[in-house]
Design an enzyme around this catalytic site. Structure first.
Site, PDB file in Angstrom:
ATOM      1  N   LYS A 138       0.837  -1.205   0.000  1.00  0.00           N
ATOM      2  CA  LYS A 138       0.000   0.000   0.000  1.00  0.00           C
ATOM      3  C   LYS A 138       0.876   1.259   0.000  1.00  0.00           C
ATOM      4  CE  LYS A 138      -0.271  -0.407   5.043  1.00  0.00           C
ATOM      5  NZ  LYS A 138      -1.093  -0.878   6.178  1.00  0.00           N
ATOM      6  N   ARG A 149     -10.302  -0.374  15.007  1.00  0.00           N
ATOM      7  CA  ARG A 149     -10.245   0.343  13.732  1.00  0.00           C
ATOM      8  C   ARG A 149     -11.223  -0.392  12.823  1.00  0.00           C
ATOM      9  NH1 ARG A 149      -4.455   1.177  10.675  1.00  0.00           N
ATOM     10  NH2 ARG A 149      -4.834  -0.988  10.168  1.00  0.00           N
ATOM     11  N   TYR A 179      15.479  29.624   9.341  1.00  0.00           N
ATOM     12  CA  TYR A 179      14.238  30.290   9.737  1.00  0.00           C
ATOM     13  C   TYR A 179      14.048  30.294  11.258  1.00  0.00           C
ATOM     14  CZ  TYR A 179      12.530  30.201   4.918  1.00  0.00           C
ATOM     15  OH  TYR A 179      12.370  30.390   3.583  1.00  0.00           O
ATOM     16  N   MET A 230      12.235  24.287   3.012  1.00  0.00           N
ATOM     17  CA  MET A 230      11.567  23.575   1.914  1.00  0.00           C
ATOM     18  C   MET A 230      12.560  22.905   0.968  1.00  0.00           C
ATOM     19  SD  MET A 230       8.918  24.972  -0.956  1.00  0.00           S
ATOM     20  CE  MET A 230       7.692  25.614   0.174  1.00  0.00           C
TER      21      MET A 230
HETATM   22  C1  LIG Z   1      -0.272  -1.778   6.935  1.00  0.00           C
HETATM   23  C2  LIG Z   1      -0.800  -3.082   7.369  1.00  0.00           C
HETATM   24  C3  LIG Z   1       0.032  -4.213   7.462  1.00  0.00           C
HETATM   25  C4  LIG Z   1       1.535  -4.124   7.346  1.00  0.00           C
HETATM   26  O1  LIG Z   1       2.028  -3.624   8.565  1.00  0.00           O
HETATM   27  P1  LIG Z   1       3.597  -3.400   8.849  1.00  0.00           P
HETATM   28  O2  LIG Z   1       3.640  -2.936  10.247  1.00  0.00           O
HETATM   29  O3  LIG Z   1       4.018  -2.348   7.874  1.00  0.00           O
HETATM   30  O4  LIG Z   1       4.276  -4.686   8.610  1.00  0.00           O
HETATM   31  C5  LIG Z   1      -0.549  -5.436   7.720  1.00  0.00           C
HETATM   32  N1  LIG Z   1      -1.892  -5.545   7.919  1.00  0.00           N
HETATM   33  C6  LIG Z   1      -2.716  -4.475   7.866  1.00  0.00           C
HETATM   34  C7  LIG Z   1      -4.166  -4.645   8.124  1.00  0.00           C
HETATM   35  C8  LIG Z   1      -2.204  -3.206   7.615  1.00  0.00           C
HETATM   36  O5  LIG Z   1      -3.017  -2.148   7.595  1.00  0.00           O
END
Ligand SMILES: *Cc1c(COP(=O)(O)O)cnc(C)c1O
Length: 386
Positions: free
Chosen positions: A53, A152, A274, A327
């Site tokens: 992802k 979640r 800055y 930046m």
């Molecule tokens: C992002 C995610 C993972 C991977 O988690 P890592 O900590 O990056 O290994 C696995 N399962 C779900 C549901 C996730 O959202």
């Protein structure tokens, strides 16, 4: 006649090469593959999937997907359907799960068209998928996500019982996987880990013949109890630190470098950058690097009089950032280096094999995940092997 979108022939193409780049991002795909092989070897029974992802945690979704496929990975997890469609475009035969599930009534047809499997986190979503499958007269695959303590996405025990007791569901959808996600896997001694494991085992007992997936990167290191049938690593594949208290066993995948644009002398008692947030305590030699938060380097990695920031790596030396990250530019304190070692035009490592991305993240009050997924497109990207 020139087509309206064709640039006039006299316009030069926007060039992108090392000679004119301030920052470079090198992605070592061989290291990504080695990391996959290493994680897969941690379990004797479970298959190893890959979470790609967020553009493959910032390194490039297509590059991550195809390299991991070549390393033997066959199951991929993305967060949203667009990422699933991009993955399908490069991997015809992969199994692709979309973690965020079905967004609305148009989703099932789109998922089916690209052969994406929704990770279903509610009875309403399950019903949408089921209705679509009924209409099509095909039982299409999906995963069921159960919440065991993250609060979640995902269903609870009550829904698990409802689904498992209703044979109608299994007539019309193919439940190919059940899964849950750890909230504190990076802290091996956290009591929530075993609580979640117990809850997942209880749910799993209701779906005994369906493969189960529980472990993200950190979960893999919690040991075989957490492995079940399918491992789901993300961050560790990309070289990030999965478990805070262990030395990181993964190979570095992403290396960010920048060039020294200038080296200047700043006398004691002067502020740099800055906000005049850091003042020189001695006569100082300051290097100016052509990289900033617009390249994805975290702004909070800067330094003030009250808070030491991140370090960069120059010719075998760890060198502190001086003043705020801006930046497009970052200042570093070269005063402790042998005179003449740092030179204009030289490349400096911001993170990579010498400066761990997790250390930079820690000095900025964040985690490697955020650093990786924040990498911008401005830095010159290269892939090894190309
Ligand atoms: C992002 C995610 C993972 C991977 O988690 P890592 O900590 O990056 O290994 C696995 N399962 C779900 C549901 C996730 O959202």
């Amino acid at each position: 006649m020139t087509a309206p979108n064709t640039p006039a022939p006299s316009l030069p193409l926007a060039p992108n090469n090392e000679a004119i780049s301030g920052a470079s991002l090198n992605i070592n795909l061989a290291a990504l593959q080695d990391n996959y092989t290493f994680l897969a070897s941690k379990s004797s029974s479970a298959q190893c999937a890959a979470v790609i992802k967020a553009d493959g945690y910032g390194i490039g979704l297509e590059q991550a997907a195809t390299s991991l496929w070549d390393a033997g990975c066959r199951t991929f997890f993305v967060a949203v359907p667009q990422e699933g469609i991009r993955t399908r475009a490069v991997l015809e035969e992969a199994t692709i799960y979309v973690l965020n599930g079905l967004f609305g009534p148009d989703c099932p047809a789109i998922y089916a068209a690209h052969e994406l499997r929704p990770v279903i986190g509610s009875l309403a979503e399950l019903e949408d998928w089921q209705n679509y499958c009924k209409d099509q007269g095909r039982a299409l695959a999906c995963a069921l996500h159960f919440d065991t303590g993250m609060n979640r996405l995902g269903m609870g025990m009550e829904e698990a019982q409802k689904i498992s007791q209703n044979p109608d569901h299994s007539d019309w959808v193919k439940i190919a996987l059940i899964m849950s996600h750890l909230a504190c896997g990076d802290e091996p001694m956290h009591p929530l880990n075993t609580q979640q494991l117990d809850r997942f085992r209880a749910i799993r007992a209701l779906f005994a013949d369906i493969p189960a997936s529980f472990a993200n990167s950190a979960g893999i290191f919690l040991g075989p109890d957490y492995h079940f049938d399918l491992l789901r690593p993300g961050i560790a594949l990309y070289g990030g630190q999965a478990v805070g208290s262990h030395p990181n066993p993964m190979q570095c995948v992403a290396t960010m470098k920048s060039r020294i644009l200038d080296i200047r002398y700043v006398p004691q008692g002067h502020s740099i950058s800055y906000g005049a947030a850091q003042i020189t305590k001695r006569d100082s030699r300051i290097g100016i690097l052509s990289i900033g938060y617009a390249d994805g380097y975290i702004r909070a990695g800067g330094s003030t009089d009250a808070h030491t920031g991140a370090h960069v790596w120059l010719e075998g030396h760890s060198v502190p950032i001086f003043g705020r990250v801006t930046m497009d530019l970052i200042m570093v304190d070269l005063t402790d280096l042998p005179v003449g070692l740092a030179k204009r035009g030289m490349w400096v490592e911001l993170f990579g094999t010498n400066i761990a991305i997790d250390d930079v993240a820690a000095s900025a009050g964040t985690i490697g995940y955020e650093m990786l997924t924040s990498l911008s497109k401005r830095a010159l990207r290269s892939y090894l092997p190309a």
